[in-house]
Design an enzyme around this catalytic site. Structure first.
Site, mmCIF file in Angstrom:
data_model
loop_
_atom_site.group_PDB
_atom_site.id
_atom_site.type_symbol
_atom_site.label_atom_id
_atom_site.label_comp_id
_atom_site.label_asym_id
_atom_site.label_seq_id
_atom_site.Cartn_x
_atom_site.Cartn_y
_atom_site.Cartn_z
ATOM 1 N N HIS A 79 -6.928 4.142 4.420
ATOM 2 C CA HIS A 79 -7.913 3.560 3.495
ATOM 3 C C HIS A 79 -8.384 2.139 3.863
ATOM 4 O O HIS A 79 -9.576 1.879 3.995
ATOM 5 C CB HIS A 79 -7.322 3.500 2.086
ATOM 6 C CG HIS A 79 -6.667 4.745 1.617
ATOM 7 N ND1 HIS A 79 -7.373 5.833 1.173
ATOM 8 C CD2 HIS A 79 -5.358 5.087 1.520
ATOM 9 C CE1 HIS A 79 -6.533 6.790 0.807
ATOM 10 N NE2 HIS A 79 -5.309 6.365 1.003
ATOM 11 N N ASP A 80 -7.399 1.230 3.964
ATOM 12 C CA ASP A 80 -7.750 -0.193 4.046
ATOM 13 C C ASP A 80 -8.479 -0.540 5.341
ATOM 14 O O ASP A 80 -9.320 -1.453 5.369
ATOM 15 C CB ASP A 80 -6.487 -1.048 3.914
ATOM 16 C CG ASP A 80 -5.775 -0.811 2.585
ATOM 17 O OD1 ASP A 80 -6.391 -0.217 1.679
ATOM 18 O OD2 ASP A 80 -4.619 -1.220 2.451
ATOM 19 N N ASP B 98 -1.481 -5.665 0.317
ATOM 20 C CA ASP B 98 -0.159 -5.296 -0.235
ATOM 21 C C ASP B 98 0.554 -4.436 0.818
ATOM 22 O O ASP B 98 0.878 -3.290 0.585
ATOM 23 C CB ASP B 98 -0.290 -4.568 -1.584
ATOM 24 C CG ASP B 98 -1.040 -3.249 -1.485
ATOM 25 O OD1 ASP B 98 -1.954 -3.141 -0.643
ATOM 26 O OD2 ASP B 98 -0.688 -2.304 -2.225
ATOM 27 N N VAL C 207 -7.535 -5.406 -0.362
ATOM 28 C CA VAL C 207 -7.209 -3.994 -0.158
ATOM 29 C C VAL C 207 -5.896 -3.634 -0.855
ATOM 30 O O VAL C 207 -5.191 -2.709 -0.443
ATOM 31 C CB VAL C 207 -7.181 -3.637 1.349
ATOM 32 C CG1 VAL C 207 -8.568 -3.760 1.960
ATOM 33 C CG2 VAL C 207 -6.182 -4.505 2.112
ATOM 34 N N ASP D 153 -2.627 -1.032 5.120
ATOM 35 C CA ASP D 153 -2.927 -2.467 5.178
ATOM 36 C C ASP D 153 -2.608 -2.994 6.577
ATOM 37 O O ASP D 153 -3.341 -3.829 7.116
ATOM 38 C CB ASP D 153 -2.073 -3.245 4.176
ATOM 39 C CG ASP D 153 -2.173 -2.732 2.763
ATOM 40 O OD1 ASP D 153 -2.802 -3.382 1.932
ATOM 41 O OD2 ASP D 153 -1.608 -1.653 2.503
HETATM 42 C C1 BDR Z 1 -4.635 2.165 -1.667
HETATM 43 O O1 BDR Z 1 -3.385 2.009 -2.357
HETATM 44 C C2 BDR Z 1 -2.402 1.572 -1.460
HETATM 45 O O2 BDR Z 1 -1.325 2.450 -1.512
HETATM 46 C C3 BDR Z 1 -2.997 1.623 -0.084
HETATM 47 O O3 BDR Z 1 -2.510 0.561 0.722
HETATM 48 C C4 BDR Z 1 -4.468 1.516 -0.319
HETATM 49 O O4 BDR Z 1 -4.878 0.177 -0.385
HETATM 50 C C5 BDR Z 1 -4.982 3.622 -1.623
HETATM 51 O O5 BDR Z 1 -5.048 4.158 -2.915
HETATM 52 CA CA CA Z 2 -3.381 -1.586 0.367
#
Ligand code: BDR
Ligand code: CA
Length: 328
Positions: A255-256, A17, A136, A22
């Site tokens: 994160h991703d 997304d 993700v 990402d």
């Molecule tokens: C996740 O939520 C999205 O905002 C980010 O891309 C990540 O995948 C983190 O909570």
């Molecule tokens: Ca994401």
């Protein structure tokens, strides 16, 4: 593309997304020689579906991988309308870490006509080699595929999901965004019986912080991917510094990217087997990943959950991969 000692590259489909983190995950998957990025599928999430698709194309064009097919996925949660809405985003404020369009040139390449759901169904039914699935974003596209044909899970050697939280969420005290944004979809995926499900929750990603000093090194690589990663991660650091909540000054989680890093550097996280269920009814807790970490836990573990992550492994991988990709 031959990479590891056995001469095998891993066939990967990313479901995104896109979103700043990402974007870094896509670049890592598209440029690492150990990964064969077969396609990227998109989903509603950080921004609405047309923007997640457009952003994905921007990223792939910018790093010289317009050949990677992009298939647009599901535009809303599978069971809810008007939820989550976009109201929790502070668009164009200093805390908006994604924006609607990523700061990269508009794409020249178009998305494929085949939808992500059709593409995944055909690919997973027909494949003769195992596929690693890396969602993700919210799990709306993956759950829709499973609803159409649950058996496709058997073609997936591992599903590596960024989502959930044990200690605390980021959208609510209980829930992390990707799970909260489509809890019914997440519940379906966790109960689908994938042979191996690896979960990378906030508990891990909040330990793999990338700093401003790391961004300076990425920019110094002088490659398209290095520059883009530096810009996008700096934007994240600015947003976290403006009050998004982080544990170290001048740094942010990406994160991703941790999920993709795990595919080639598994030591980036430490996992343990845990039973994970998704709360879909609680007024205060909807979207919570309930992890049975009790010493006397009941129920079969359905996930390998990462509770630790190593920033130095992630940063080293970003620098190496984006540096070596300089000729692309
Ligand atoms: C996740 O939520 C999205 O905002 C980010 O891309 C990540 O995948 C983190 O909570
Ligand atoms: Ca994401």
């Amino acid at each position: 593309m031959v990479w590891d000692a056995a001469g095998v590259t891993r066939k990967v489909i990313l479901d995104v997304d896109t979103g700043t983190d990402d974007a870094v995950a896509i670049m890592l998957a598209a440029l690492h020689p150990g990964l064969d990025l077969a396609a990227v599928t998109t989903v509603n999430g950080n921004v609405p579906l047309p923007a997640t698709t457009d952003n994905t194309l921007r990223v792939l064009d910018a790093i010289g991988r317009p050949d990677v097919p992009v298939h647009p996925g599901v535009a809303h949660p599978i069971a809810r309308r008007g939820f989550p809405g976009q109201t929790h985003f502070k668009r164009d404020s200093d805390r908006d870490m994604h924006g609607t369009s990523l700061p990269l040139p508009a794409p020249v390449t178009a998305a494929r006509d085949t939808s992500a759901v059709e593409f995944l169904l055909h690919t997973l039914r027909d494949t003769t080699e195992p596929v690693t699935l890396v969602p993700v974003g919210p799990l709306s596209t993956i759950a829709t595929v499973l609803a159409a044909d649950p058996s496709v899970r058997d073609a997936v050697d591992e599903i590596v999901i960024m989502g959930g939280a044990h200690a605390y969420g980021n959208v609510t005290p209980s829930a992390e965004f990707n799970i909260w944004a489509d809890p019914e979809a997440a519940a379906m995926v966790f109960s689908a019986g994938f042979p191996r499900l690896t979960l990378v929750p906030l508990d891990a990603t909040h330990q793999a912080l990338v700093t401003r000093a790391d961004c300076a090194k990425l920019a110094e690589l002088g490659t398209a991917a290095g520059r883009a990663a530096a810009d996008l991660i700096t934007r994240r650091i600015d947003a976290y510094s403006a009050g998004h909540g982080v544990h170290a000054a001048d740094s942010a989680p990406v994160h991703d990217a941790v999920c993709v890093a795990y595919l080639v550097r598994p030591e980036v996280i430490t996992t343990r087997p845990v039973r994970v269920e998704v709360e879909t009814a609680g007024a205060l807790t909807v979207g919570r990943t309930v992890m049975d970490v009790r010493p006397n836990a009941t129920g079969e573990p359905n996930a390998q959950v990462a509770f630790q992550a190593r920033a130095e492994v992630l940063v080293d991988l970003l620098l190496t991969t984006f540096g070596e990709a300089g000729q692309r």
